[in-house]
Design a protein around this motif. Structure first.
Motif, PDB file in Angstrom:
ATOM      1  N   THR A  59     140.147  60.808 -34.861  1.00  0.00           N
ATOM      2  CA  THR A  59     138.969  61.446 -35.487  1.00  0.00           C
ATOM      3  C   THR A  59     138.381  62.572 -34.628  1.00  0.00           C
ATOM      4  O   THR A  59     137.438  63.213 -35.048  1.00  0.00           O
ATOM      5  CB  THR A  59     137.834  60.440 -35.860  1.00  0.00           C
ATOM      6  OG1 THR A  59     137.167  59.993 -34.656  1.00  0.00           O
ATOM      7  CG2 THR A  59     138.361  59.227 -36.623  1.00  0.00           C
ATOM      8  N   VAL A  60     138.916  62.785 -33.424  1.00  0.00           N
ATOM      9  CA  VAL A  60     138.420  63.883 -32.582  1.00  0.00           C
ATOM     10  C   VAL A  60     139.541  64.838 -32.170  1.00  0.00           C
ATOM     11  O   VAL A  60     139.363  65.627 -31.244  1.00  0.00           O
ATOM     12  CB  VAL A  60     137.673  63.382 -31.325  1.00  0.00           C
ATOM     13  CG1 VAL A  60     136.191  63.354 -31.549  1.00  0.00           C
ATOM     14  CG2 VAL A  60     138.155  62.041 -30.852  1.00  0.00           C
ATOM     15  N   TRP A  98     132.024  59.699 -34.119  1.00  0.00           N
ATOM     16  CA  TRP A  98     130.606  59.988 -34.393  1.00  0.00           C
ATOM     17  C   TRP A  98     129.838  58.732 -34.784  1.00  0.00           C
ATOM     18  O   TRP A  98     128.636  58.657 -34.558  1.00  0.00           O
ATOM     19  CB  TRP A  98     130.476  61.051 -35.486  1.00  0.00           C
ATOM     20  CG  TRP A  98     131.596  62.047 -35.441  1.00  0.00           C
ATOM     21  CD1 TRP A  98     132.487  62.333 -36.432  1.00  0.00           C
ATOM     22  CD2 TRP A  98     131.980  62.867 -34.323  1.00  0.00           C
ATOM     23  NE1 TRP A  98     133.392  63.268 -35.997  1.00  0.00           N
ATOM     24  CE2 TRP A  98     133.111  63.615 -34.715  1.00  0.00           C
ATOM     25  CE3 TRP A  98     131.476  63.037 -33.025  1.00  0.00           C
ATOM     26  CZ2 TRP A  98     133.748  64.507 -33.867  1.00  0.00           C
ATOM     27  CZ3 TRP A  98     132.115  63.921 -32.171  1.00  0.00           C
ATOM     28  CH2 TRP A  98     133.229  64.649 -32.598  1.00  0.00           C
ATOM     29  N   THR A  99     130.502  57.772 -35.381  1.00  0.00           N
ATOM     30  CA  THR A  99     129.779  56.542 -35.724  1.00  0.00           C
ATOM     31  C   THR A  99     129.912  55.510 -34.600  1.00  0.00           C
ATOM     32  O   THR A  99     129.137  54.575 -34.523  1.00  0.00           O
ATOM     33  CB  THR A  99     130.282  55.945 -37.057  1.00  0.00           C
ATOM     34  OG1 THR A  99     131.699  55.754 -36.974  1.00  0.00           O
ATOM     35  CG2 THR A  99     129.965  56.846 -38.228  1.00  0.00           C
ATOM     36  N   LEU A 100     130.893  55.708 -33.739  1.00  0.00           N
ATOM     37  CA  LEU A 100     131.103  54.766 -32.642  1.00  0.00           C
ATOM     38  C   LEU A 100     130.074  54.962 -31.514  1.00  0.00           C
ATOM     39  O   LEU A 100     129.552  53.996 -30.959  1.00  0.00           O
ATOM     40  CB  LEU A 100     132.529  54.953 -32.094  1.00  0.00           C
ATOM     41  CG  LEU A 100     133.016  53.950 -31.060  1.00  0.00           C
ATOM     42  CD1 LEU A 100     133.019  52.535 -31.612  1.00  0.00           C
ATOM     43  CD2 LEU A 100     134.426  54.328 -30.579  1.00  0.00           C
ATOM     44  N   ILE A 101     129.776  56.215 -31.188  1.00  0.00           N
ATOM     45  CA  ILE A 101     128.846  56.509 -30.082  1.00  0.00           C
ATOM     46  C   ILE A 101     127.485  55.815 -30.290  1.00  0.00           C
ATOM     47  O   ILE A 101     127.013  55.114 -29.388  1.00  0.00           O
ATOM     48  CB  ILE A 101     128.697  58.039 -29.868  1.00  0.00           C
ATOM     49  CG1 ILE A 101     129.987  58.603 -29.262  1.00  0.00           C
ATOM     50  CG2 ILE A 101     127.494  58.368 -28.980  1.00  0.00           C
ATOM     51  CD1 ILE A 101     130.054  60.123 -29.188  1.00  0.00           C
ATOM     52  N   PRO A 102     126.844  55.965 -31.486  1.00  0.00           N
ATOM     53  CA  PRO A 102     125.569  55.262 -31.657  1.00  0.00           C
ATOM     54  C   PRO A 102     125.715  53.745 -31.545  1.00  0.00           C
ATOM     55  O   PRO A 102     124.838  53.081 -31.004  1.00  0.00           O
ATOM     56  CB  PRO A 102     125.129  55.651 -33.080  1.00  0.00           C
ATOM     57  CG  PRO A 102     125.920  56.855 -33.429  1.00  0.00           C
ATOM     58  CD  PRO A 102     127.191  56.786 -32.648  1.00  0.00           C
ATOM     59  N   GLN A 244     131.150  70.186 -31.306  1.00  0.00           N
ATOM     60  CA  GLN A 244     129.957  70.123 -30.452  1.00  0.00           C
ATOM     61  C   GLN A 244     128.760  69.632 -31.275  1.00  0.00           C
ATOM     62  O   GLN A 244     128.024  68.749 -30.850  1.00  0.00           O
ATOM     63  CB  GLN A 244     129.664  71.504 -29.869  1.00  0.00           C
ATOM     64  CG  GLN A 244     128.386  71.524 -29.064  1.00  0.00           C
ATOM     65  CD  GLN A 244     128.191  72.814 -28.275  1.00  0.00           C
ATOM     66  OE1 GLN A 244     129.151  73.515 -27.969  1.00  0.00           O
ATOM     67  NE2 GLN A 244     126.951  73.123 -27.955  1.00  0.00           N
ATOM     68  N   ARG A 245     128.623  70.212 -32.476  1.00  0.00           N
ATOM     69  CA  ARG A 245     127.506  69.797 -33.335  1.00  0.00           C
ATOM     70  C   ARG A 245     127.618  68.321 -33.702  1.00  0.00           C
ATOM     71  O   ARG A 245     126.629  67.599 -33.737  1.00  0.00           O
ATOM     72  CB  ARG A 245     127.462  70.671 -34.598  1.00  0.00           C
ATOM     73  CG  ARG A 245     127.005  72.103 -34.305  1.00  0.00           C
ATOM     74  CD  ARG A 245     126.579  72.821 -35.562  1.00  0.00           C
ATOM     75  NE  ARG A 245     127.711  73.180 -36.411  1.00  0.00           N
ATOM     76  CZ  ARG A 245     128.449  74.274 -36.259  1.00  0.00           C
ATOM     77  NH1 ARG A 245     128.165  75.129 -35.276  1.00  0.00           N
ATOM     78  NH2 ARG A 245     129.446  74.539 -37.068  1.00  0.00           N
ATOM     79  N   ALA A 246     128.845  67.890 -33.955  1.00  0.00           N
ATOM     80  CA  ALA A 246     129.035  66.479 -34.322  1.00  0.00           C
ATOM     81  C   ALA A 246     128.673  65.548 -33.159  1.00  0.00           C
ATOM     82  O   ALA A 246     128.060  64.502 -33.366  1.00  0.00           O
ATOM     83  CB  ALA A 246     130.481  66.243 -34.759  1.00  0.00           C
ATOM     84  N   TYR A 247     129.034  65.946 -31.933  1.00  0.00           N
ATOM     85  CA  TYR A 247     128.655  65.118 -30.771  1.00  0.00           C
ATOM     86  C   TYR A 247     127.133  65.072 -30.645  1.00  0.00           C
ATOM     87  O   TYR A 247     126.543  64.018 -30.405  1.00  0.00           O
ATOM     88  CB  TYR A 247     129.257  65.677 -29.474  1.00  0.00           C
ATOM     89  CG  TYR A 247     130.651  65.157 -29.165  1.00  0.00           C
ATOM     90  CD1 TYR A 247     130.847  63.845 -28.731  1.00  0.00           C
ATOM     91  CD2 TYR A 247     131.766  65.967 -29.300  1.00  0.00           C
ATOM     92  CE1 TYR A 247     132.126  63.367 -28.441  1.00  0.00           C
ATOM     93  CE2 TYR A 247     133.046  65.502 -29.015  1.00  0.00           C
ATOM     94  CZ  TYR A 247     133.215  64.199 -28.592  1.00  0.00           C
ATOM     95  OH  TYR A 247     134.474  63.722 -28.309  1.00  0.00           O
ATOM     96  N   LYS A 253     121.710  60.127 -32.919  1.00  0.00           N
ATOM     97  CA  LYS A 253     121.716  58.770 -33.514  1.00  0.00           C
ATOM     98  C   LYS A 253     121.748  57.698 -32.419  1.00  0.00           C
ATOM     99  O   LYS A 253     121.142  56.645 -32.545  1.00  0.00           O
ATOM    100  CB  LYS A 253     122.928  58.604 -34.439  1.00  0.00           C
ATOM    101  CG  LYS A 253     122.867  59.502 -35.656  1.00  0.00           C
ATOM    102  CD  LYS A 253     123.478  58.806 -36.863  1.00  0.00           C
ATOM    103  CE  LYS A 253     123.260  59.597 -38.142  1.00  0.00           C
ATOM    104  NZ  LYS A 253     124.160  60.755 -38.247  1.00  0.00           N
ATOM    105  N   MET A 254     122.449  58.008 -31.345  1.00  0.00           N
ATOM    106  CA  MET A 254     122.518  57.079 -30.209  1.00  0.00           C
ATOM    107  C   MET A 254     121.108  56.874 -29.622  1.00  0.00           C
ATOM    108  O   MET A 254     120.706  55.757 -29.313  1.00  0.00           O
ATOM    109  CB  MET A 254     123.459  57.660 -29.152  1.00  0.00           C
ATOM    110  CG  MET A 254     123.576  56.848 -27.895  1.00  0.00           C
ATOM    111  SD  MET A 254     124.453  57.798 -26.626  1.00  0.00           S
ATOM    112  CE  MET A 254     123.096  58.716 -25.895  1.00  0.00           C
ATOM    113  N   LEU A 255     120.352  57.993 -29.512  1.00  0.00           N
ATOM    114  CA  LEU A 255     118.984  57.890 -28.970  1.00  0.00           C
ATOM    115  C   LEU A 255     118.098  57.051 -29.886  1.00  0.00           C
ATOM    116  O   LEU A 255     117.297  56.245 -29.415  1.00  0.00           O
ATOM    117  CB  LEU A 255     118.383  59.287 -28.776  1.00  0.00           C
ATOM    118  CG  LEU A 255     118.975  60.117 -27.635  1.00  0.00           C
ATOM    119  CD1 LEU A 255     118.281  61.474 -27.561  1.00  0.00           C
ATOM    120  CD2 LEU A 255     118.865  59.397 -26.290  1.00  0.00           C
TER     121      LEU A 255
END
Ligand code: SF4
Length: 298
Positions: A59-60, A98-102, A244-247, A253-255
């Protein structure tokens, strides 16, 4: 060069025999879309053994890598070779970086490469697989052993010069071996002793089509933003700004997650962009990332 090729083909043939015997299924050629994968795939084709091809969709990957993989897999299917792209799952659900990081509450780092396990090393349980691992790209070369017997039973059948190894490099070799055995995944690394220049010489002499990113200033291809790429990430994000925008969105979302779940010790960043800048400073190199000080662990 011919010697190298034949040596690798011999490894593939031996692994194929064992795969058919031990699992009753063909050997799997894992494929990432990079140069080593393309060389290994060519060797699989030339070996004449039955095989399947597997790609873990991270996905990246950069769009040219994804297109290259799709093109290759289309060709393989036309040749009657089973080629599957596997979508990653986490806790039973489809997931992306993108859904894993949060969900993890921290960006991936050199020390916390949780994404590899979830996004990259998927599938192929109970199979014998081939990987494009090479000594000259391995950070743990000195700790690696070239060849390993697979089990007591199989050990009898493998001579000292047979060239099979398990996917068990590095310091935790023993543990990994056991883990592999539990999962019953066996690994052959047919091009382990190829050097960088061997790979390119072979690609050129055999006219193997390769990922176009190599012609655009990339010496390695892989996940955009991978913490292992250090400074190379600036070029990646300049070339692929949507990532970059996706990160940054994922860090936002992580915050949100951390603000709810770490009330006692909330993160010091105001937004995802601040996290991104911190992450890109490359402070998160071995020994320097402080999970407590940096607000990830209370
Ligand atoms: S970003 Fe790096 S650490 Fe994460 S899955 Fe990709 S290669 Fe592995």
């Amino acid at each position: 060069m011919m010697d190298l090729e034949q040596k690798s083909i011999k490894r593939i043939k031996l692994a194929s025999e064992m795969s058919l015997q031990h699992y009753g299924k063909p050997l799997v050629c894992t494929y990432s879309g990079g140069k080593d994968s393309d060389v290994m795939l060519e060797l699989f084709k030339r070996s004449g053994v039955p095989f399947e091809v597997h790609n873990s969709h991270t996905t990246v990957d950069a769009p040219p890598t994804v297109y290259h993989i799709r093109k290759r897999f289309g060709e393989l299917e036309d040749m009657g070779i089973k080629a599957a792209i596997e979508m990653p799952k986490y806790k039973g659900k489809r997931v992306s970086m993108w859904t894993l990081i949060p969900q993890k509450g921290m960006p991936p780092s050199r020390l916390m490469r949780y994404c590899c396990q979830i996004l990259k090393e998927t599938g192929c349980a109970n199979r014998f697989i081939g990987t494009g691992v090479r000594w000259d790209e391995s950070t743990a070369r000195t700790e690696r052993q070239a060849y390993e017997t697979i089990s007591k039973v199989k050990a009898d059948k493998i001579t000292a010069t047979d060239e099979i190894m398990l996917m068990n490099d590095n310091l935790e070799k023993r543990k990994m071996t056991e883990h592999c055995m539990q999962k019953n995944k066996m690994v052959v690394n047919p091009i382990i002793d190829w050097e960088h220049r061997d790979i390119w010489e072979y690609i050129r002499s055999e006219r193997i089509e390769y990922n176009p990113l190599y012609d655009h200033g990339y010496s390695r291809v892989g996940c955009i933003g991978c913490p292992m790429a250090s400074k190379g990430r600036w070029k990646q994000f300049a070339d692929f700004p949507t990532y970059q925008r996706a990160y940054i969105r994922a860090f936002d979302k992580m915050l949100e997650y951390l603000q709810v779940n770490c009330k006692k010790n909330p993160p010091r960043w105001k937004n995802g962009y601040e996290v991104f800048l911190w992450w890109m400073e490359d402070k998160n190199i071995e020994g320097q990332m402080d999970l407590i000080e940096d607000g990830f662990i209370q």
